[in-house]
Design a protein around this motif. Structure first.
Motif, short mmCIF file in Angstrom:
data_model
loop_
_atom_site.label_atom_id
_atom_site.label_comp_id
_atom_site.label_asym_id
_atom_site.label_seq_id
_atom_site.Cartn_x
_atom_site.Cartn_y
_atom_site.Cartn_z
N LEU A 116 0.55 -1.26 -0.32
CA LEU A 116 0.19 -0.22 -0.10
C LEU A 116 0.68 1.37 0.30
O LEU A 116 0.60 2.39 -0.62
N MET A 140 -7.88 -4.18 -4.23
CA MET A 140 -7.35 -5.76 -2.87
C MET A 140 -8.82 -6.46 -2.94
O MET A 140 -9.03 -6.59 -2.43
N ALA A 192 -4.31 -1.35 8.27
CA ALA A 192 -5.06 0.03 8.76
C ALA A 192 -4.62 1.67 7.78
O ALA A 192 -5.21 2.19 7.67
N ILE A 196 -3.80 1.85 4.56
CA ILE A 196 -4.84 2.26 3.61
C ILE A 196 -4.95 3.16 4.21
O ILE A 196 -5.14 3.80 2.45
N ARG A 197 -4.85 4.31 5.07
CA ARG A 197 -5.68 5.54 5.17
C ARG A 197 -4.48 6.68 4.61
O ARG A 197 -4.57 7.19 3.97
N HIS A 207 -4.91 6.12 1.21
CA HIS A 207 -5.92 7.15 1.14
C HIS A 207 -5.70 8.62 1.03
O HIS A 207 -6.32 10.01 -0.08
N ILE A 226 -9.22 2.80 -3.38
CA ILE A 226 -9.01 1.87 -2.88
C ILE A 226 -10.25 0.94 -3.28
O ILE A 226 -11.26 1.23 -1.89
N ALA A 263 -12.06 -2.76 -2.25
CA ALA A 263 -12.09 -3.91 -1.47
C ALA A 263 -12.75 -5.55 -1.98
O ALA A 263 -14.13 -4.50 -1.82
N PRO A 291 -10.09 -5.39 4.77
CA PRO A 291 -9.89 -4.39 4.76
C PRO A 291 -11.29 -3.04 4.05
O PRO A 291 -11.52 -2.04 4.23
N GLU A 341 -12.17 4.37 4.29
CA GLU A 341 -11.05 5.69 3.34
C GLU A 341 -11.46 3.61 2.18
O GLU A 341 -11.05 3.75 1.01
N THR A 342 -12.05 2.80 1.31
CA THR A 342 -12.00 2.25 1.06
C THR A 342 -13.31 1.43 0.43
O THR A 342 -14.71 2.00 1.31
#
Length: 518
Positions: free
Chosen positions: A343, A357, A369, A372-373, A376, A382, A384, A401, A406-407
């Motif tokens: 990521l 993903m 996480a 991911i942030r 993002h 993103i 998922a 996730p 955020e996904t």
């Protein structure tokens, strides 16, 4: 993951941590004899798993931060003893929206990490076990606000709980026993095809031949994808696929990536998954040893080819494949490391627009996480997978996730009127979109690229739904290259089947690529 030893960053502290040799990085680092000496009664892994299972059944998630120090220490002592600690500057809350934008190199952040390391190292040195050996150092991530080091005492965890510099802490290597999900001991959260991706004999009714000779999957017409190609083919957009890697033996995703009506684009492969001990690991390379990653990459970007293989949704997009995990469940410590590093790798590339993903785990990982942030907050869109079970378990909802705001969570449904999720797909309130990916009568799945050969394979579950949604996003973005992530997502929403209503299980419903381009 990308870490620096603490003396490389700060030049202040050399932390001597003592570890035991073992066969894998997830095995216990402290002997049974040492466990018996601890002042804390160790909770066996069987009981920890039951606590996790109960939380999943009642809340849909399990959060280490909600657990007692005694339970976390028990999980540590029965695995690799490595604790992942998210940190922040003292007195300054690091919000999710700032992760990836707040530098970990500023003096206040450095001091926070130094203070945490100093506290734990001092306690560790007073807790030395007689059979511990091999000096090691704590590891501090170079991009994410987290560090990892070995913890052996309850006092260390209690101190961490009270420190304002600590955002979270959780065991790095603890793995939940997935066999507990089902009475027949076979339930796992997997793609329909898992790690099997052999060439297949496809029924002629499940595809159409389009110029200059590629096979177009049966569901492309139903999703408006075939119609959308008159306006967009994904050119100029780069999609990063984080999965099990890319097979070097699949021509369509290697030497023949620019073939037929696919031209002027690039494909790249990376590997962020490592094998070995926590203190000594090596990258496992970009090669897909499972099959799932090759299948997902094919759904996104396989060329509109001349040799009869399946073509991807965005057949003129650029592709970056990252092997971040060994299989579709990133439940081991090394897999979480690999996915987080993947990521960060894609987040730092300005050419990457979309991250796909089709992987996940039953419950949250704060490390992943954070990553991911990080992605993002750098503008990446993103997608998922909502989750897929080989043995259906009614109570399992959307998995991590895809549970994160955020996904964009995606799941698969059967063709036909109304909404019926595929036989093995998960659904729930976090789902944003659905993709038709299972035939009503035959249960046939969409076409994709196999590990090798110019003959296609098929793939199912929320995995293929997620890769398809990522490809559709590439078509929309390529048609509007100046748009932001939010504009692309809004267009996909407003042209979906159920919009403006949001269904409790299926979100805005089936995507329509053609409508999203008008």
């Amino acid at each position: 993951m990308k870490y620096l030893k603490n003396n490389q960053i700060f030049g202040l502290i050399f932390i001597a941590l003592f570890v035991v040799s073992c066969s894998t990085d997830e095995q216990p680092q402290v002997s049974h004899a040492e466990l018996s000496k601890t002042a804390t009664e160790v909770i066996p892994s069987s009981e920890i798993d039951q606590i996790i299972l109960k939380s999943l059944q009642e809340t849909g998630d399990f959060v280490w931060g909600n657990q007692s120090e005694e339970l976390i220490l028990s999980a540590l002592l029965q695995t690799d003893s490595v604790l992942t600690i998210g940190y922040q500057a003292a007195g300054k809350e690091l919000t999710n929206a700032r992760i990836g934008l707040e530098s970990v190199d500023n003096p206040e952040m450095q001091k926070a990490a130094t203070d945490i390391i100093g506290m734990i190292s001092g306690l560790n040195l007073t807790k030395q076990a007689s059979n511990m050996r091999a000096i090691d150092e704590s590891l501090i991530h170079t991009d994410l606000p987290l560090l990892e080091l070995k913890v052996y005492s309850l006092e260390a965890l209690q101190n961490l709980r009270s420190m304002q510099e600590v955002r979270y802490f959780e065991p790095r290597g603890y793995e939940f026993d997935y066999n507990l999900l089902n009475d027949d001991q076979t339930a796992r959260i997997l793609s329909d095809s898992g790690c099997e991706n052999e060439p297949e004999t496809i029924t002629a009714s499940d595809y159409s031949i389009i110029a200059p000779g590629a096979k177009s999957s049966w569901n492309y017409d139903q999703m408006g994808i075939s119609q959308a190609w008159n306006q967009s083919t994904g050119a100029g957009i780069t999609v990063g696929v984080i999965d099990t890697g890319l097979s070097p033996d699949q021509p369509a995703l290697n030497g023949s990536f620019n073939n037929g009506q696919s031209a002027g684009r690039t494909v790249q492969s990376y590997g962020t998954y490592k094998t070995g001990y926590w203190w000594w690991k090596k990258y496992d390379g970009p090669t897909d040893q499972c099959g799932h990653g090759t299948a997902m990459a094919g759904v996104v970007a396989s060329p509109r080819n001349t040799f009869g293989n399946a073509l991807g949704v965005a057949y003129n997009s650029n592709l970056i494949s990252v092997r971040g995990t060994s299989d579709v469940i990133f439940n081991s410590g090394n897999e979480k490391d690999g996915v987080a590093e993947a990521l960060v790798l894609l987040a730092k590339r300005s050419d990457v627009n979309i991250i796909s993903m089709s992987i996940g785990d039953l419950f949250s990982s704060s490390k992943v996480a954070d990553a991911i942030r990080y992605a993002h907050n750098r503008g990446k869109l993103i997608f998922a997978a909502a989750g897929t079970s080989t043995t259906f378990t009614n109570w399992v909802g959307v998995i991590f996730p895809a549970t994160m705001s955020e996904t964009v969570a995606v799941t698969g449904v059967k063709e036909g009127n109304g909404y019926q999720r595929c036989d093995t797909c998960h659904s729930g309130s976090q789902v944003e979109f659905t993709v038709i990916m299972e035939r009503a009568g035959s249960n046939s799945k969409p076409l994709t690229t196999a590990l090798y050969s110019n003959d296609p394979s098929t793939v199912g579950g929320s995995s293929v739904a997620t890769a398809t949604a990522s490809g559709i996003a590439a078509l929309v973005w390529a048609n509007n290259p100046s748009w932001t992530r939010e504009q692309v997502l809004d267009k996909m929403k407003s042209t979906s089947d159920l919009y403006p209503t949001r269904n409790a299980e299926y979100g805005y419903g089936n995507l329509n690529a053609a409508a999203a381009l008008n």
